[in-house]
Design an enzyme around this catalytic site. Structure first.
Site, PDB file in Angstrom:
ATOM      1  N   CYS A  75      -3.104  -3.501  -6.383  1.00 33.19           N
ATOM      2  CA  CYS A  75      -2.039  -3.896  -5.460  1.00 33.19           C
ATOM      3  C   CYS A  75      -1.403  -5.211  -5.923  1.00 33.19           C
ATOM      4  CB  CYS A  75      -2.559  -3.944  -4.030  1.00 33.19           C
ATOM      5  SG  CYS A  75      -1.251  -3.915  -2.788  1.00 33.19           S
ATOM      6  N   HIS A 162      -5.321   1.194  -3.290  1.00 36.91           N
ATOM      7  CA  HIS A 162      -6.646   0.569  -3.156  1.00 36.91           C
ATOM      8  C   HIS A 162      -7.728   1.611  -3.402  1.00 36.91           C
ATOM      9  CE1 HIS A 162      -5.595  -3.475  -1.732  1.00 36.91           C
ATOM     10  NE2 HIS A 162      -4.511  -2.874  -1.288  1.00 36.91           N
ATOM     11  N   GLU A 164     -10.822   1.230  -3.571  1.00 39.68           N
ATOM     12  CA  GLU A 164     -12.078   0.890  -2.900  1.00 39.68           C
ATOM     13  C   GLU A 164     -12.165   1.349  -1.450  1.00 39.68           C
ATOM     14  OE1 GLU A 164      -9.166  -2.406  -2.276  1.00 39.68           O
ATOM     15  OE2 GLU A 164      -9.785  -1.234  -4.004  1.00 39.68           O
TER      16      GLU A 164
END
Length: 186
Positions: A75, A162, A164
C-alpha cells in the site's frame, strides 16, 4: 541468517504483517522508519515497507529503496517505491478499504503461485498513476490501473492491497515469495 526488516510507516496493519511473518516462520523485525539507512543496510536481508497514513510521514523509508536489498512495498510502501523511482502517485477514485478483484497480468517472482484473478482487500485513497521507468505492471483492477508492479532486476516489488488481512485470498503467498527471493540472493 539476517532477518527481514518490516518498516513501520504508522499503518494500522503493520502488526498484522508482523504476525503473519511470525506464523509463517519468517524471521522478521519491525523497525521505525526513522532508523538511519546506514543501520539498515548491513543488518537485514530484505525490507518490507509497511502501509501508513501519509507519504509525508515516511521519514527515511524512501532511502531504504536504494540500499540494494530486496524490497516489498505494501500500500503506502508501494507509493514510496513508485515516487522514489520517478513514478507518480495521486488520489484514487475510491477511498476506504474494500474487496477488489485483481487481474494478474504477469506473475513474476512475487505473485508466483496465484491464479490469474484474486480477491483482495485494499484501499485506493491514493494509487500509482504512472509506473516508474524500469518497472513492470504485474496486476490491475477495474478500480486501479497499477495494483502491483515489479523491478525484477533490482528485486523491488509493490502491491496496492494488504496481503496480511484475512479478506485477501492466500495473501501469505506474497510474503512467502518475498522470503524465498531474499534467501535466493544470499
Amino acid at each position: 541468517m539476517l532477518p527481514i526488516y518490516l518498516v513501520n510507516n504508522f499503518g494500522q496493519f503493520n502488526h498484522l504483517i508482523k504476525r503473519m511473518l511470525r506464523d509463517l516462520d519468517i524471521d522478521a523485525e519491525m523497525i521505525k522508519n526513522d532508523t538511519p539507512p546506514e543501520k539498515v543496510a548491513d543488518s537485514c536481508r530484505g525490507i518490507i515497507l509497511g502501509g501508513g497514513p501519509s507519504i509525508e510521514r515516511a521519514n527515511f523509508a524512501p532511502e531504504y529503496v536504494d540500499l540494494g536489498l530486496p524490497v516489498l512495498g505494501v500500500c503506502l510502501g508501494l507509493h514510496i517505491i513508485a515516487t522514489r523511482r520517478g513514478g507518480v502517485v495521486k488520489k484514487g477514485a475510491m477511498g476506504g478499504f474494500g474487496r477488489v478483484e485483481v487481474d494478474i497480468i504477469e506473475h513474476g517472482k512475487i505473485l508466483e503461485g496465484f491464479p490469474d484473478r484474486i480477491s483482495v482487500w485494499a484501499s485506493h485513497a491514493d494509487e500509482v498513476k504512472v509506473i516508474p521507468k524500469g518497472f513492470t505492471l504485474l496486476a490491475k483492477s477495474n478500480i486501479c490501473g497499477a495494483e502491483a508492479i515489479a523491478n525484477e532486476n533490482e528485486h523491488i516489488y509493490g502491491v496496492q492491497w494488504h496481503p496480511e488481512v484475512s479478506h485477501t485470498e492466500d495473501g501469505h503467498i506474497v510474503y512467502e515469495n518475498f522470503d524465498r527471493i531474499t534467501k535466493e540472493l544470499l
